[in-house]
Design an enzyme around this catalytic site. Structure first.
Site, short mmCIF file in Angstrom:
data_model
loop_
_atom_site.label_atom_id
_atom_site.label_comp_id
_atom_site.label_asym_id
_atom_site.label_seq_id
_atom_site.Cartn_x
_atom_site.Cartn_y
_atom_site.Cartn_z
N SER A 161 -3.85 -3.14 -0.47
CA SER A 161 -2.72 -3.87 0.11
C SER A 161 -3.17 -5.29 0.43
O SER A 161 -4.24 -5.48 1.03
CB SER A 161 -2.25 -3.17 1.39
OG SER A 161 -1.22 -3.91 1.99
N ALA A 162 -2.34 -6.28 0.05
CA ALA A 162 -2.74 -7.68 0.22
C ALA A 162 -2.88 -8.10 1.67
O ALA A 162 -3.79 -8.85 2.03
CB ALA A 162 -1.73 -8.58 -0.49
N ASN A 214 -7.44 3.53 9.40
CA ASN A 214 -6.85 2.33 9.99
C ASN A 214 -6.95 2.30 11.51
O ASN A 214 -6.92 1.22 12.11
CB ASN A 214 -5.38 2.18 9.56
CG ASN A 214 -4.60 3.47 9.63
OD1 ASN A 214 -5.03 4.50 9.10
ND2 ASN A 214 -3.47 3.44 10.28
N CYS A 241 2.35 1.26 12.89
CA CYS A 241 3.63 1.87 12.51
C CYS A 241 4.25 2.60 13.71
O CYS A 241 5.46 2.70 13.81
CB CYS A 241 3.43 2.90 11.39
SG CYS A 241 2.42 2.29 10.05
N THR A 273 11.09 -7.24 -11.87
CA THR A 273 10.47 -8.57 -12.01
C THR A 273 9.38 -8.75 -10.96
O THR A 273 9.59 -8.46 -9.78
CB THR A 273 11.55 -9.66 -11.86
OG1 THR A 273 12.54 -9.44 -12.86
CG2 THR A 273 10.97 -11.05 -12.01
N GLY A 294 0.82 -1.21 0.00
CA GLY A 294 0.00 0.00 0.00
C GLY A 294 0.85 1.26 0.00
O GLY A 294 0.52 2.25 -0.65
N THR A 295 1.95 1.23 0.72
CA THR A 295 2.81 2.42 0.80
C THR A 295 3.32 2.79 -0.60
O THR A 295 3.23 3.94 -1.02
CB THR A 295 3.98 2.14 1.75
OG1 THR A 295 3.44 1.89 3.05
CG2 THR A 295 4.95 3.32 1.82
N GLN A 310 -7.80 -0.28 3.99
CA GLN A 310 -8.58 -0.87 5.08
C GLN A 310 -10.03 -1.18 4.67
O GLN A 310 -10.66 -2.04 5.28
CB GLN A 310 -8.60 0.07 6.30
CG GLN A 310 -7.22 0.33 6.91
CD GLN A 310 -6.66 -0.88 7.65
OE1 GLN A 310 -7.35 -1.85 7.95
NE2 GLN A 310 -5.37 -0.82 7.97
C1 LIG Z 1 -4.79 3.10 5.46
C2 LIG Z 1 -3.46 2.49 5.13
N1 LIG Z 1 -2.82 2.89 4.03
C3 LIG Z 1 -1.64 2.37 3.65
C4 LIG Z 1 -1.02 1.40 4.42
C5 LIG Z 1 0.30 0.85 3.98
O1 LIG Z 1 0.16 -0.42 3.41
P1 LIG Z 1 1.43 -1.42 3.37
O2 LIG Z 1 1.62 -1.92 4.76
O3 LIG Z 1 1.01 -2.50 2.42
O4 LIG Z 1 2.58 -0.63 2.86
C6 LIG Z 1 -1.64 0.96 5.59
C7 LIG Z 1 -0.98 -0.04 6.46
O5 LIG Z 1 -1.05 0.02 7.67
C8 LIG Z 1 -2.89 1.51 5.94
O6 LIG Z 1 -3.54 1.12 7.04
#
Ligand SMILES: Cc1ncc(COP(=O)(O)O)c(C=O)c1O
Length: 391
Positions: A204-205, A157, A331, A243, A73-74, A185
């Protein structure tokens, strides 16, 4: 204590890997091919990726050819948040990034926008974006001939609070802007879909029972990304070099299918467990603060303030008793500090520092809820006694 005897209630940090996702990953690991190769092994790897692309697109009603796989997701947020987005062939760079004050740090940091071009918009006491502030700011920018990219999450989140994405999309488009939506989320937990009007959507998986380290950016057909983050080969139709992580992507696809198939029933099951949990909290502490409880929330999330002590003492007590919960965003766990989300909602710093998040998922049972409530009651009782003795 082994993993089986623990009560895991931190699915917003990461959800447990679904058996279907594990099976898909193990099967993919047996393939030797690079998906860019033209031989049979390469074509087999490509087929796994393309199947997953269909499954991930289906999760949010997007088109498979507009799914770009990323490392999570990041990365998807950073890929999306650039002045170099082109919509309907318009090649003028976007001038500003507007975000809500409660976004994930990867959005709040502004990604690829210069710092002086990033603005944060306020939320109300429930954590919902102030639409009047958004509308007013968009009008001023439009008058000055500036176009904005707006980035608002579908669900938070920490609190689980849902944003009115369709209404936001309407405002943004009326003013000639684009909308990015971080649906990490919400996807698979709500009926969130591209039809809400978002132009770019982050997934995000690992929040839906897939592996960590895999995500996707889903684009609407009109949008392309002119400037890539990872440059090199032409993978992902030129949008992201490198890849592909075939096993991770296959696991993501399988998790997306599982999440989509049983979504409505699972949401109802989790909401019922969440309600039992919140009723249990109130039985011990009638005045307990449950943040965001007055507005629409994810069915699986409860963020509450410990009625006694800090989040840090509570987290240790829960963990020692075999219950995994979190203090706000994962985090920032390990170092408990007041959450930017609660501060943006106007929650006093002291209350914010007592916040504990319980987030349910596909492995959660009624037994887990009862275990958690038992620890909550004991912990609050012990802290009350300690305070009584100190007084
Ligand atoms: C709302 C939200 N966005 C983005 C992310 C980031 O996703 P990833 O952990 O796959 O980088 C998170 C992860 O905690 C999230 O809760």
């Amino acid at each position: 204590m082994n993993a089986a005897s623990r009560t895991y209630l931190d699915h917003n940090a990461t959800s447990a890997l679904r058996p279907d996702a594990r099976d898909a990953m193990l099967a993919a690991l047996e393939h030797a091919g690079n998906a860019s190769s033209v031989h049979a092994e390469g074509r087999a790897a490509r087929a796994l990726i393309e199947r997953a692309r269909e499954e991930v697109a289906a999760l949010v009603g997007g088109q498979a050819r507009n799914v770009v796989f990323t490392s999570g997701g990041t990365e998807a947020n950073v890929l999306a948040l650039t002045p170099g987005l082109e919509a309907c062939g318009d090649k003028r760079p976007l001038d500003r990034l507007l975000t809500s004050a409660v976004e994930h740090p990867s959005v709040l940091d502004g990604a690829r926008f210069p710092a002086d071009r990033v603005e944060r918009l306020p939320v109300d006491g429930d954590g919902v974006l102030d639409l009047d502030a958004l509308s007013a700011r968009l009008a001023v920018l439009a008058k000055a001939g500036e176009r904005a990219l707006v980035s608002v999450q579908a669900a938070n989140n920490e609190t689980g609070v849902l944003q009115p994405i369709a209404a936001i999309a309407g405002l943004v488009h009326d003013h000639g802007g684009l909308l990015h939506c971080d649906a990490v989320q919400a996807a698979g937990r709500t009926d969130f879909a591209m039809a809400s009007g978002a132009d770019l959507v982050t997934l995000s998986a690992h929040k839906i029972g897939g592996p960590q380290g895999v995500g996707a950016l889903v684009l609407s057909p009109a949008v392309t990304i002119a400037d890539r983050v990872l440059r090199g080969g032409g993978q992902e139709r030129g949008a992201r070099a490198g890849t592909e992580n075939v096993a991770g992507i296959a696991g993501f696809g399988a998790a997306a299918s599982c999440a989509r198939e049983g979504r409505a029933e699972e949401a109802a099951r989790l909401a019922a467990l969440r309600d039992v949990f919140e009723a249990g909290l109130r039985a011990v502490a009638p005045d307990i603060d449950v943040f965001g409880a007055r507005v629409g929330r994810l069915p699986n999330t409860t963020l509450f303030a410990m009625p006694e002590g800090t989040a840090e003492t509570a987290l240790i007590a829960f963990d020692l008793a075999g219950v995994a919960v979190s203090s706000g965003a994962a985090c920032s766990s390990g170092k408990v500090r007041a959450s930017h989300v609660l501060l943006a909602m106007g929650v006093p710093r002291e209350r914010a520092a007592a916040a504990i998040r319980v987030s349910l998922g596909w492995t959660t049972t009624r037994n887990h809820i009862e275990n958690c409530l038992e620890v909550f009651e004991k912990t609050v009782g012990a802290l009350r006694n300690r305070r009584g003795r100190a007084a």
